[in-house]
Write an enzyme that holds these catalytic residues in place. Structure first.
Site, PDB file in Angstrom:
ATOM      1  N   HIS A  82       7.815  36.002  39.058  1.00  0.00           N
ATOM      2  CA  HIS A  82       7.797  34.903  38.090  1.00  0.00           C
ATOM      3  C   HIS A  82       8.840  33.881  38.507  1.00  0.00           C
ATOM      4  CE1 HIS A  82       7.040  33.018  34.131  1.00  0.00           C
ATOM      5  NE2 HIS A  82       8.297  32.625  34.277  1.00  0.00           N
ATOM      6  N   CYS A  83       8.402  32.656  38.764  1.00  0.00           N
ATOM      7  CA  CYS A  83       9.296  31.614  39.256  1.00  0.00           C
ATOM      8  C   CYS A  83       9.710  30.701  38.104  1.00  0.00           C
ATOM      9  CB  CYS A  83       8.599  30.798  40.352  1.00  0.00           C
ATOM     10  SG  CYS A  83       9.654  29.517  41.060  1.00  0.00           S
ATOM     11  N   PRO A  84      10.984  30.673  37.716  1.00  0.00           N
ATOM     12  CA  PRO A  84      11.401  29.771  36.636  1.00  0.00           C
ATOM     13  C   PRO A  84      11.327  28.305  37.032  1.00  0.00           C
ATOM     14  CG  PRO A  84      13.305  30.833  37.638  1.00  0.00           C
ATOM     15  CD  PRO A  84      12.097  31.482  38.231  1.00  0.00           C
TER      16      PRO A  84
END
Length: 361
Positions: free
Chosen positions: A183-185
């Site tokens: 999951h890439c912020p």
């Protein structure tokens, strides 16, 4: 005489019996408490017994509050991170257009002008396109009602739904993601089957753009830095106008920002390039390492079931099926979908007979 002896023996027997009764009554509470303690400990162990419990499980349980905090903070700050990327990138683009490009047009030879204009705009278009697609493209989720031809290798404990191979649950998005990488912020989105190529291409072209800006602006950076040092180091300071001081600070800011991003994002890009070459994701990297150690103890060799060789992995990842696709699908913006649906995967022929528990993890 006999009567005295009988009385004496009777008295002694009575005393001994009283002593035994007293000892029995004194030890009864201790034995009862001990029995209750052993019974409670046995019940607690039976309720908490798990054959898979080890030090890693204990550490995961201890860090569970930290994971919960990080998940919720990342979920709410994703929009802030995306806005930060847009603002920082936009600020560098504005500095290039309003400060550096006029200077290049006035002072550089015509071939270098063409090079900077063509390459710079091509790189900018690739960055903007892939970042927009990485944000807006859903990574892919398994259907709620799976079809009969889809093989589910396990059941998600949080979604309570069948989970295909290479699918993992994202606690931030609260859903299962096909071929989940992480999951890439900075995207406020998961990187999965349908947007993995956009994410990597954005990292690649952003790194290339930052390196290009740092190398081409090296001389301008040192001139601007020397001018700023003169402003604060000489007495009296040089008589620079407001626009000149703003120009010097903007050049230094753009060069430092581009150089920092090139180092940080370049390292991330190289790491993902290594994973793509091996045919695995970030999550599968950790799973494969554990599986490799497990098989080594049994004297076996681990082979990644999803690896088609270095060149084959890149072709599958980039969607290259013909030679012209290296230009139309890699060097130019392209919205072509990835290979396959993400619900089922063809294993490599050399490992098709390898029976491991890797798929069910």
């Amino acid at each position: 005489m006999r009567t005295r002896r009988w009385i004496f023996s009777a008295v002694m027997r009575l005393l001994l019996r009283c002593l035994r009764i007293g000892q029995r009554h004194r030890s009864w509470p201790t034995q009862k408490v001990r029995q209750l303690w052993l019974y409670g400990r046995l019940c607690l162990r039976s309720l908490l017994y798990n054959s898979f419990t080890d030090s890693d499980t204990a550490l995961d349980a201890l860090f569970e509050p930290v994971y919960w905090l990080v998940d919720h903070i990342t979920r709410w700050f994703g929009v802030v991170f995306v806005a930060l990327v847009i603002i920082l990138t936009g600020s560098v683009v504005c500095i290039v257009y309003f400060c550096l490009l006029p200077l290049i047009l006035r002072t550089y030879p015509l071939p270098w002008v063409f090079w900077h204009v063509i390459y710079g705009h091509w790189n900018l278009v690739m960055i903007v396109f892939h970042y927009y697609m990485a944000i807006t493209t859903q990574p892919g989720c398994p259907p709620q009602q799976p079809k009969s031809d889809i093989a589910a290798v396990s059941i998600c404990r949080k979604c309570i739904a069948p989970k295909p191979a290479r699918t993992h649950h994202c606690s931030i998005c609260n859903r299962c993601v096909l071929k989940m990488d992480h999951h890439c912020p900075w995207l406020n989105n998961c990187v999965g089957h349908f947007n993995h190529r956009y994410f990597f291409s954005f990292c690649l072209f952003m790194t290339m753009g930052c390196i290009y800006s740092s190398v081409s602006g090296w001389d301008m950076f040192w001139e601007a830095y020397a001018a700023i040092e003169q402003t604060y180091g000489q007495t009296p300071p040089p008589n620079f106008t407001f626009s000149q001081r703003a120009f010097h600070k903007s050049v230094v800011y753009a060069w430092v920002l581009c150089s920092s991003v090139a180092l940080a994002l370049g390292a991330l890009m190289i790491w993902h390039a290594v994973l793509i070459t091996r045919g695995e994701t970030s999550i599968e990297r950790h799973i494969n390492r554990k599986e490799k150690k497990r098989l080594q103890k049994k004297g076996k060799v681990f082979r990644n079931p999803y690896s088609y060789g270095p060149l084959g992995n890149w072709k599958v990842f980039l969607g290259v099926e013909r030679k012209r696709h290296w230009v139309t699908r890699v060097l130019l913006p392209s919205t072509h979908p990835p290979k396959g649906s993400g619900l089922s995967w063809d294993t490599s022929p050399c490992v098709s007979e390898q029976k491991t528990d890797l798929l069910a993890i």
